[in-house]
Design a protein around this motif. Structure first.
Motif, mmCIF file in Angstrom:
data_model
loop_
_atom_site.group_PDB
_atom_site.id
_atom_site.type_symbol
_atom_site.label_atom_id
_atom_site.label_comp_id
_atom_site.label_asym_id
_atom_site.label_seq_id
_atom_site.Cartn_x
_atom_site.Cartn_y
_atom_site.Cartn_z
ATOM 1 N N GLY A 102 28.504 21.688 -12.988
ATOM 2 C CA GLY A 102 28.567 20.237 -12.766
ATOM 3 C C GLY A 102 28.255 19.912 -11.315
ATOM 4 N N SER A 103 27.658 18.745 -11.081
ATOM 5 C CA SER A 103 27.260 18.444 -9.705
ATOM 6 C C SER A 103 28.466 18.084 -8.833
ATOM 7 N N LYS A 104 29.579 17.682 -9.450
ATOM 8 C CA LYS A 104 30.788 17.406 -8.668
ATOM 9 C C LYS A 104 31.190 18.660 -7.873
ATOM 10 N N LEU A 107 29.055 18.888 -4.744
ATOM 11 C CA LEU A 107 29.351 18.002 -3.616
ATOM 12 C C LEU A 107 30.598 18.468 -2.867
ATOM 13 N N TYR A 128 30.840 7.079 -3.636
ATOM 14 C CA TYR A 128 31.575 7.780 -4.697
ATOM 15 C C TYR A 128 32.864 8.380 -4.105
ATOM 16 N N ASN A 168 23.231 8.876 -1.796
ATOM 17 C CA ASN A 168 23.291 8.783 -3.260
ATOM 18 C C ASN A 168 22.455 7.599 -3.763
ATOM 19 N N ASN A 172 26.166 5.077 -6.931
ATOM 20 C CA ASN A 172 27.447 4.712 -7.504
ATOM 21 C C ASN A 172 28.357 4.367 -6.328
ATOM 22 N N ASP A 200 22.701 13.028 -3.527
ATOM 23 C CA ASP A 200 23.304 13.087 -4.855
ATOM 24 C C ASP A 200 22.414 12.274 -5.801
ATOM 25 N N ALA A 202 22.586 12.260 -9.148
ATOM 26 C CA ALA A 202 23.212 12.367 -10.467
ATOM 27 C C ALA A 202 22.635 11.350 -11.458
ATOM 28 N N TYR A 203 22.222 10.177 -10.935
ATOM 29 C CA TYR A 203 21.700 9.122 -11.828
ATOM 30 C C TYR A 203 20.179 9.011 -11.711
ATOM 31 N N SER A 231 22.204 16.429 -11.999
ATOM 32 C CA SER A 231 23.261 16.589 -12.998
ATOM 33 C C SER A 231 22.698 16.483 -14.414
ATOM 34 N N SER A 233 24.704 15.607 -16.698
ATOM 35 C CA SER A 233 25.680 14.703 -17.315
ATOM 36 C C SER A 233 25.079 13.370 -17.730
ATOM 37 N N LYS A 234 24.245 12.792 -16.856
ATOM 38 C CA LYS A 234 23.792 11.419 -17.101
ATOM 39 C C LYS A 234 22.440 11.398 -17.807
ATOM 40 N N ARG A 242 29.521 20.457 -18.250
ATOM 41 C CA ARG A 242 29.622 20.919 -16.867
ATOM 42 C C ARG A 242 28.424 21.780 -16.466
#
Ligand code: PLP
Length: 373
Positions: A102-104, A107, A128, A168, A172, A200, A202-203, A231, A233-234, A242
């Motif tokens: 996961g990208s979390k 970071l 974020y 980012n 977000n 980041d 992620a989106y 990521s 995730s999105k 993850r």
């Protein structure tokens, strides 16, 4: 026993855990069922061929042992191929890609591997909330950098020296896509300040109104000063799986892999194989998801007309609360949860974030309740 302070004591309250608890408490009270537009949890999973790949892989006996700590080479090749095709960026899968749970995680790791205790980390404000946790866990110093109306950092207010910068886009919570020239500005600032940059992304694929996804790595010099987080995730609706990537500067990538060699023991191989299926297989679902969020964004902007509402990308809409209105009042009086802007930084005070990652029917009911606030 004597209580000894540790860097854990520096952690801020976990914003989303606290938000969920507040919403759950409000939901338990008498009244209309509450509509939760506070949380950004993708409501649509990956396409069937990805789940099929997971199941098929999980039936093979050899996938159940420890995975190679650095990830499957095929997965690194698949993300490199996607970067070339979608973002026009050439990536060396061996030296420029680290596989992350996961990208979390990435970071958090960035601060661990690039920053020493007490050094400055520059964070977007609003930004974020977990970036602040990364600063605390590295025992570093948080320097907020305000975002201007177009989502660009106020570079005039940036410190002269720092160890790291978090960026980012699409962002977000402010839902801004990368303004023209912002990556060039970030690289120039980082070179002067001696800072590493993490973008980041992620989106990355969730951009609207005909915009094209813009990878930081497509900018000249980006790889010299930093890297990007991607990521699953999105873009693919795989938040619970993850899986993510750190891509770019070879030194940072090597440091992240080194840290992970000590801290983790790889990612379940069936998940990685399904990741290859997602990245290398049919991509229709990525566009379908983007179109769906764009349509939801349109409805949210219409419902929040007059409130400075923004949504160039991500699955969030950022809007200004009228004078005297608070998220607590929206929760109590209208039975709608949105995320209070101040939780994303001082500059977010008086604003709120609404999530579009909610089934259409619920979203529309929530928007109806917000109309005319
Ligand atoms: C801006 C931003 N970065 C990173 C993440 C973490 O994503 P993941 O760990 O699921 O890849 C999120 C999740 O909501 C996010 O909003």
């Amino acid at each position: 026993m004597r209580a000894r302070p540790t860097r854990l004591d520096r952690l801020p309250e976990q914003y989303f855990t606290a938000l969920l608890a507040r919403v759950a408490a409000a939901a338990a009270q008498d009244g209309e069922p509450l509509i939760d537009l506070g949380r950004g949890n993708p409501d649509i999973g990956p396409p069937p061929h990805v789940a099929d790949a997971l199941c098929a892989a999980a039936r093979r006996p050899e996938v159940h042992g420890y995975a190679p700590f650095a990830g499957l080479p095929a997965l690194k090749e698949a993300i490199a191929a996607r970067y070339c095709e979608v973002y026009g960026v050439d990536v060396d899968p061996e030296r420029e890609v680290a596989v992350l749970p996961g990208s979390k995680t990435g970071l958090m790791e960035f601060a661990q591997v690039c920053v020493e205790r007490g050094e400055a980390i520059v964070l977007p404000d609003p930004g974020y909330p977990d970036y602040r946790s990364a600063v605390a866990l590295a025992a570093a110093r948080h320097v907020p950098l305000a975002l201007l109306a177009d989502g660009r950092p106020d570079w005039d207010a940036a410190p002269r020296e720092a160890a790291a910068l978090y960026l980012n886009y699409p962002s977000n919570p402010v839902a801004a896509c990368a303004p023209a020239g912002v990556f060039e500005e970030a690289i120039a600032w980082a070179e002067r300040a001696g800072a590493w940059v993490m973008h980041d992304f992620a989106y990355g694929d969730l951009v609207f109104d005909g915009r094209r996804p813009a990878s930081f790595l497509a900018t000249e010099g980006a790889r010299d000063v930093g890297f990007e987080l991607f990521s699953m995730s999105k873009s693919y609706g795989m938040a619970g799986w993850r899986l993510g990537f750190a891509i770019g500067n070879t030194e940072v990538v090597a440091r992240i892999e080194d840290l992970q060699n000590h801290q983790f023991a790889g990612i379940f191989m069936a998940v990685q194989e399904a990741g290859v299926a997602a990245l290398a297989g049919p991509q229709d679902s990525v566009e379908e998801r983007r179109v769906l969020y764009e349509a939801r964004r349109d409805r949210a902007l219409a419902a929040l007309a007059g409130h400075d509402a923004r949504g160039e990308g991500t699955f969030f809409v950022w809007f200004r609360l009228p004078d005297g209105m608070t998220c607590e009042r929206l929760l109590e009086e209208r039975r709608v949860a949105v995320a209070p802007g101040e939780g994303f930084g001082e500059q977010g005070r008086g604003w709120a974030r609404l999530s579009l990652a909610t089934a259409d029917e619920k979203l529309d009911l929530g928007l109806e309740r917000l109309r005319g606030i």
